[in-house]
Design a protein around this motif. Sequence first.
Motif, PDB file in Angstrom:
ATOM      1  N   ASP A  94       0.850  -1.186   0.000  1.00 10.76           N
ATOM      2  CA  ASP A  94       0.000   0.000   0.000  1.00 10.76           C
ATOM      3  C   ASP A  94       0.893   1.245   0.000  1.00 10.76           C
ATOM      4  O   ASP A  94       1.675   1.445   0.921  1.00 10.76           O
ATOM      5  CB  ASP A  94      -0.879  -0.033   1.261  1.00 10.76           C
ATOM      6  CG  ASP A  94      -1.931   1.058   1.249  1.00 10.76           C
ATOM      7  OD1 ASP A  94      -1.674   2.128   0.647  1.00 10.76           O
ATOM      8  OD2 ASP A  94      -3.004   0.846   1.842  1.00 10.76           O
TER       9      ASP A  94
ATOM     10  N   THR B 154       0.536   3.472   3.235  1.00 14.33           N
ATOM     11  CA  THR B 154       0.951   3.040   4.574  1.00 14.33           C
ATOM     12  C   THR B 154       2.148   2.096   4.583  1.00 14.33           C
ATOM     13  O   THR B 154       2.629   1.738   5.652  1.00 14.33           O
ATOM     14  CB  THR B 154      -0.211   2.280   5.249  1.00 14.33           C
ATOM     15  OG1 THR B 154      -0.506   1.122   4.459  1.00 14.33           O
ATOM     16  CG2 THR B 154      -1.449   3.147   5.345  1.00 14.33           C
ATOM     17  N   CYS B 155       2.613   1.659   3.421  1.00 10.62           N
ATOM     18  CA  CYS B 155       3.683   0.655   3.309  1.00 10.62           C
ATOM     19  C   CYS B 155       3.263  -0.705   3.839  1.00 10.62           C
ATOM     20  O   CYS B 155       4.114  -1.566   4.077  1.00 10.62           O
ATOM     21  CB  CYS B 155       4.971   1.094   3.998  1.00 10.62           C
ATOM     22  SG  CYS B 155       5.774   2.473   3.176  1.00 10.62           S
ATOM     23  N   GLU B 156       1.982  -0.912   4.059  1.00 11.26           N
ATOM     24  CA  GLU B 156       1.536  -2.232   4.480  1.00 11.26           C
ATOM     25  C   GLU B 156       1.749  -3.231   3.349  1.00 11.26           C
ATOM     26  O   GLU B 156       1.489  -2.930   2.182  1.00 11.26           O
ATOM     27  CB  GLU B 156       0.055  -2.213   4.856  1.00 11.26           C
ATOM     28  CG  GLU B 156      -0.220  -1.591   6.201  1.00 11.26           C
ATOM     29  CD  GLU B 156      -1.706  -1.402   6.419  1.00 11.26           C
ATOM     30  OE1 GLU B 156      -2.277  -2.133   7.226  1.00 11.26           O
ATOM     31  OE2 GLU B 156      -2.289  -0.516   5.764  1.00 11.26           O
TER      32      GLU B 156
ATOM     33  N   GLU C 130       1.020  -7.023   1.752  1.00 16.68           N
ATOM     34  CA  GLU C 130       0.157  -8.199   1.745  1.00 16.68           C
ATOM     35  C   GLU C 130       0.701  -9.200   0.740  1.00 16.68           C
ATOM     36  O   GLU C 130       0.982  -8.847  -0.404  1.00 16.68           O
ATOM     37  CB  GLU C 130      -1.278  -7.819   1.379  1.00 16.68           C
ATOM     38  CG  GLU C 130      -2.188  -9.018   1.404  1.00 16.68           C
ATOM     39  CD  GLU C 130      -3.656  -8.693   1.104  1.00 16.68           C
ATOM     40  OE1 GLU C 130      -4.465  -9.611   1.133  1.00 16.68           O
ATOM     41  OE2 GLU C 130      -3.966  -7.515   0.821  1.00 16.68           O
TER      42      GLU C 130
ATOM     43  N   MET D 125       6.390 -10.693   9.633  1.00 13.32           N
ATOM     44  CA  MET D 125       5.760 -10.313  10.900  1.00 13.32           C
ATOM     45  C   MET D 125       6.559 -10.611  12.144  1.00 13.32           C
ATOM     46  O   MET D 125       6.618  -9.806  13.064  1.00 13.32           O
ATOM     47  CB  MET D 125       4.453 -11.112  11.077  1.00 13.32           C
ATOM     48  CG  MET D 125       3.284 -10.554  10.385  1.00 13.32           C
ATOM     49  SD  MET D 125       1.909 -11.671  10.648  1.00 13.32           S
ATOM     50  CE  MET D 125       1.015 -11.297   9.157  1.00 13.32           C
TER      51      MET D 125
ATOM     52  N   ILE E 176       3.936 -11.487  16.958  1.00 15.47           N
ATOM     53  CA  ILE E 176       2.819 -11.522  16.014  1.00 15.47           C
ATOM     54  C   ILE E 176       3.042 -12.619  14.978  1.00 15.47           C
ATOM     55  O   ILE E 176       4.035 -12.598  14.247  1.00 15.47           O
ATOM     56  CB  ILE E 176       2.695 -10.162  15.297  1.00 15.47           C
ATOM     57  CG1 ILE E 176       2.566  -9.019  16.315  1.00 15.47           C
ATOM     58  CG2 ILE E 176       1.522 -10.160  14.329  1.00 15.47           C
ATOM     59  CD1 ILE E 176       1.358  -9.109  17.205  1.00 15.47           C
TER      60      ILE E 176
ATOM     61  N   THR F 289       8.776  -5.401   7.375  1.00 18.21           N
ATOM     62  CA  THR F 289       7.586  -4.799   7.980  1.00 18.21           C
ATOM     63  C   THR F 289       7.263  -3.492   7.258  1.00 18.21           C
ATOM     64  O   THR F 289       8.091  -2.990   6.490  1.00 18.21           O
ATOM     65  CB  THR F 289       7.869  -4.476   9.460  1.00 18.21           C
ATOM     66  OG1 THR F 289       8.976  -3.563   9.503  1.00 18.21           O
ATOM     67  CG2 THR F 289       8.239  -5.730  10.245  1.00 18.21           C
ATOM     68  N   PRO F 290       6.089  -2.924   7.527  1.00 20.79           N
ATOM     69  CA  PRO F 290       5.805  -1.602   6.949  1.00 20.79           C
ATOM     70  C   PRO F 290       6.894  -0.589   7.301  1.00 20.79           C
ATOM     71  O   PRO F 290       7.271   0.241   6.477  1.00 20.79           O
ATOM     72  CB  PRO F 290       4.466  -1.222   7.581  1.00 20.79           C
ATOM     73  CG  PRO F 290       3.825  -2.515   7.934  1.00 20.79           C
ATOM     74  CD  PRO F 290       4.945  -3.452   8.270  1.00 20.79           C
ATOM     75  N   GLU F 291       7.418  -0.712   8.532  1.00 16.41           N
ATOM     76  CA  GLU F 291       8.472   0.218   8.962  1.00 16.41           C
ATOM     77  C   GLU F 291       9.726   0.044   8.111  1.00 16.41           C
ATOM     78  O   GLU F 291      10.366   1.026   7.723  1.00 16.41           O
ATOM     79  CB  GLU F 291       8.809  -0.007  10.444  1.00 16.41           C
ATOM     80  CG  GLU F 291       7.738   0.467  11.427  1.00 16.41           C
ATOM     81  CD  GLU F 291       6.601  -0.523  11.605  1.00 16.41           C
ATOM     82  OE1 GLU F 291       6.623  -1.603  10.964  1.00 16.41           O
ATOM     83  OE2 GLU F 291       5.677  -0.227  12.381  1.00 16.41           O
TER      84      GLU F 291
ATOM     85  N   PHE G  31       9.140   1.396   4.686  1.00 14.13           N
ATOM     86  CA  PHE G  31       9.197   2.863   4.795  1.00 14.13           C
ATOM     87  C   PHE G  31      10.654   3.336   4.828  1.00 14.13           C
ATOM     88  O   PHE G  31      11.047   4.249   4.107  1.00 14.13           O
ATOM     89  CB  PHE G  31       8.442   3.311   6.054  1.00 14.13           C
ATOM     90  CG  PHE G  31       8.819   4.682   6.542  1.00 14.13           C
ATOM     91  CD1 PHE G  31       8.375   5.815   5.864  1.00 14.13           C
ATOM     92  CD2 PHE G  31       9.613   4.843   7.668  1.00 14.13           C
ATOM     93  CE1 PHE G  31       8.731   7.091   6.304  1.00 14.13           C
ATOM     94  CE2 PHE G  31       9.973   6.103   8.117  1.00 14.13           C
ATOM     95  CZ  PHE G  31       9.528   7.233   7.433  1.00 14.13           C
TER      96      PHE G  31
END
Lengths: 283, 776
Positions: free
Chosen positions: B638, B641-643, B645, B681, B701, B760-762, B765
């Motif tokens: 995304d 948000t850097c999510e 999937e 995760m 997680i 991760t999203p982080e 990013f």
Amino acid sequence: MRPTENINIRFPKNLQEALRLQAKAGTRGQLLAGGTDLMVQWVSGTPPPRRATSVWNLPELCEIEVRDKDILIGAGVTHAFLVDATPIHRHLPALVAAAGTVGAAQIQARGTLGGNVANASPAGDTAPALLVTDGTVLLASLGGIREVPLTQFWTGYRQIDARPDEIIQAFRLPKKGAARERFRKIGTRKAQAISKIMAASRIRVRKGQIVSAAIALGSIAATPVRLTQVEDFLAGKPLTAKLITDAEQLAQKTVQPIADIRSTAEYRRWVTGRLVRDALENL
Amino acid sequence: MSKAASQPRRLVGHGMIRVDADGKVRGQTRYLNDIRYRNVWHGVVVRSPVARGRFKALTLDPAFDWSRVVVATAEDIPGENVVHMHDRTMPLLGEVGGELLYRGEPVAVVAAKTLKLATEAAGHIRVEVEELPPLLTLQETVDIFKKTPKRFVSMQDKNIVKGDLAKGFAEADEILEAEYWAGHQEQLYIENQGIVVFPQKDGSILAEGSLQCPYFPVNELNDPLQLPPEKIRVRQTPVGGAFGGKEEYPTMLVGYAALPALKSGRPVKITYERHEDILFTPKRHPVWVRYKTGFKKDGTLTAIECDYILDGGAYLTISDVVMFRGILHCALAYRCDNVVIRGRVARTNSMPSGAFRGFGAPQAIWGIESHMDAIAARLGMTPHALRRKLHARAGDTTPTGQVLSKENGATECLNLALERSQFAQKLRQSSRGKLRKGQSKYYGAGLSFFAHGAAFTGDGEAKFQAKGRVELARLEDGRPGVNIRVSSTEMGQGVHTIFTQIAADAFSLDPARIRYPMADTGLVPDSGPTVASRTTMVVGNIVHRASLDLKAQMEAFASLHFFRGEKARLENSQFHAEGRKPLPFGRVAGKMLDELGEASGFFQFKLPADIRWDQDRFRGDSYPGYSWAAHIAEVEIDPITCELEVTRVTAVIDVGRIINPILAAGQVEGGLTQALGYAVMEKMATGKDGLYDASRLQTYIIPTALDTPAYDIQFVEYPYSFAPPGGKGLGELPMDGLAPAIANAVEAAIGKRLRTIPITPESIFDALHDPSGATP
């Protein structure tokens, strides 16, 4: 060992009886609704109380009343009930969306809106969506009802403006009217997730001009917060590409994010701006 | 009975329903904590409060009533204070005067009638320590390795050398060097660790609990407990998941429980709550791996130089073998004549790392499969063209000099995966950091290709000589049947079912007449630990051969006693002889039991005579057989948000003969999901306080069902013909290669290579906002 094994739990039949018990118990008056937060806390370090009062299914706490300008939602209403309560969907879409992201189906069936608010976690999923409504909390006590704006209700990390003898009875939430709402939760995974950050917004635009803007974040500070500087900046201005970029940057500049096990301050700062942009681009 | 009596029914290759399904689905299976033991005391482990320190004293609070509890310390150890795993460095309990090497290192065990009392008593024990500066993380040790290699402490070294590395680099047109990191991973079995130890009147002990290798405690606690193997009996209770986490650790737990049990003469049970289980049981080894590769413009690999360092934690335990498996997988799947791989196990002041599905291989494959894509990018080739050119196939020589056999689905796995996923087309659609028309998210597809060596490393199986038995017995209905007696444990993977299938086919017997009781070292031969993707391949062969052995005995008996010497054969649960009416299995078996008392078939596993292995030089046939796989991961990121999937995973796998396709596919889906968690995760590190920073389910997680992608799983079968029915090992492989496929897909999506997992999203990013922006 069950966490409730050694707790004396009382089950009052109605709100009045619960209020009497609370008045008597004073500071020891632990309230227990769905238990989805407390039961976990009691097995992971927080010593369980000796006694508790169950407000689960108290009839006065389980009502939803759709009124002219606002909606009254009982504190005992579960997240699952909110998700299924179609008459409120078009009035409070962010709240309904937020309720649908709580834990998973089992937790939504048991967790309550009042519990989510009273638990006062900065990561409480419904908090940002509640905040952007400019609604109030109705606190019942034997002395009557006290009404506190949600924006003033969370006073610090896991602290709320409620006396030991008070029980959250309901929330009075103004309908969104012509405004647009948006809710996004960035979790560590798709279900059973505590958020890295959440954003809710309620923004009203008329003839290309922002009339009012409310933007709230969760999991970013000690309490759920409103981005008041960004809101003030936006109010009354024409919605342009430059305004969106300026608002994004202002949000990134003014937000004061925490760093914890779930995310970094840098990411939270950046994504705050992105979420403000996302809200403004989807009006 | 089947109508076509001349056509024996075959169960191998069919999705027979699990033999243990009924009890588990109904909640009737009794796990350790469901079993009501009478008069069992509860044990609590007292631990080091610091990551490193001199152990000054252990004092009991004089105000506390100690008469109702038993406290065992190092002084109560009957013999030498050591758990002899792969070296003799780890004490069973920390000893006053000695050095404590990790936070949580056990120093005493308290037992009492109730868990509450034991916990309370443990709180009244003071562990006095003079704190010393700890070395906590792999990052710190790698810094030392790079800057001052002489100061780097390695608990075990091993090198693989093939060809002439200098020559290989001299021949190269280009050289590419890069480093890859991966962190801890927690097994997160549903059932936590638990053991109960019963002291016996003759001074021996009986231990019962959730474990995957019943013979380990039997052979690893002799010195401290001063008990010979025959005086340590271990029984398996139903295991609620293990994934390697119940491989070596239960030995330590048996040791902890045995001390107060022997001291007090009472049975002692230790079970962990989740938090304690996550904090103080072994994790997957964090890794740092550096590749330096030389290659020609046409893609030919001329040199691979690799440093592979695992964080072993405070003691070696089994980390040497994890590192061995790791380096054997560092350059296994590609053609290259000049290879040097150097493996090290770094010592840190943290909980010893341990076994986890894949056992060093996922860490190696994470590195090489990321690096292969980086090479392809440098060459301007596609990742699949490079792998098509370089992948190892039958007749090729591995880094240790093993010539790969024909039982090798490498090429078919690669081609079929590319075809099924339409990889070439998907790669062209990848965003590479720019949203294409119609894309609201960055899209990318990534490939990985790899092998997994099945069974023990090198001549492990040749030396071990696993044994197993099948025996005729009266089952619980009083009628004759067959018991499978091996030490392989059911831990969710389905071994009870597939061995039932294998035995049923070997006998040609109704599977309802076959039982597979829980492993008990008092009753089963040592068929080895349930590890290393060896069970179907090695022990499956033992069950097959032992069944044929008993079947032959029964046919001879039937011929003699029922058919007047006419040759008999058992088929579809009936004994047949020329011109005779068939006799049911039970008739013959019943008479055999009546007359002989018992009858059993036995087999001891042997490797082919021509297998060669030099453990010192690490040369020769490193594994009896290889499983192969190609994975393709598709991801969406995304841009808001850097999510990340993972939307779809295609996995084509050769694990030889598939015994039960439904269980096999299930095991692959589970393993891929575990690998997904590892990739995107599951984040855990040793914190400044010496404890894992994510130590609860709230913070550690793992994926939920909603996070799993669409799976397309396909098997191709190249059976291991030496050991019928010919499985090559499936357990670990699904964990091995998804992480790099995802990282490669992320690179295709955003145009940046991430060299640390989890992604991760982080971290996405950070990569997108990295001012250097370099991605070789």
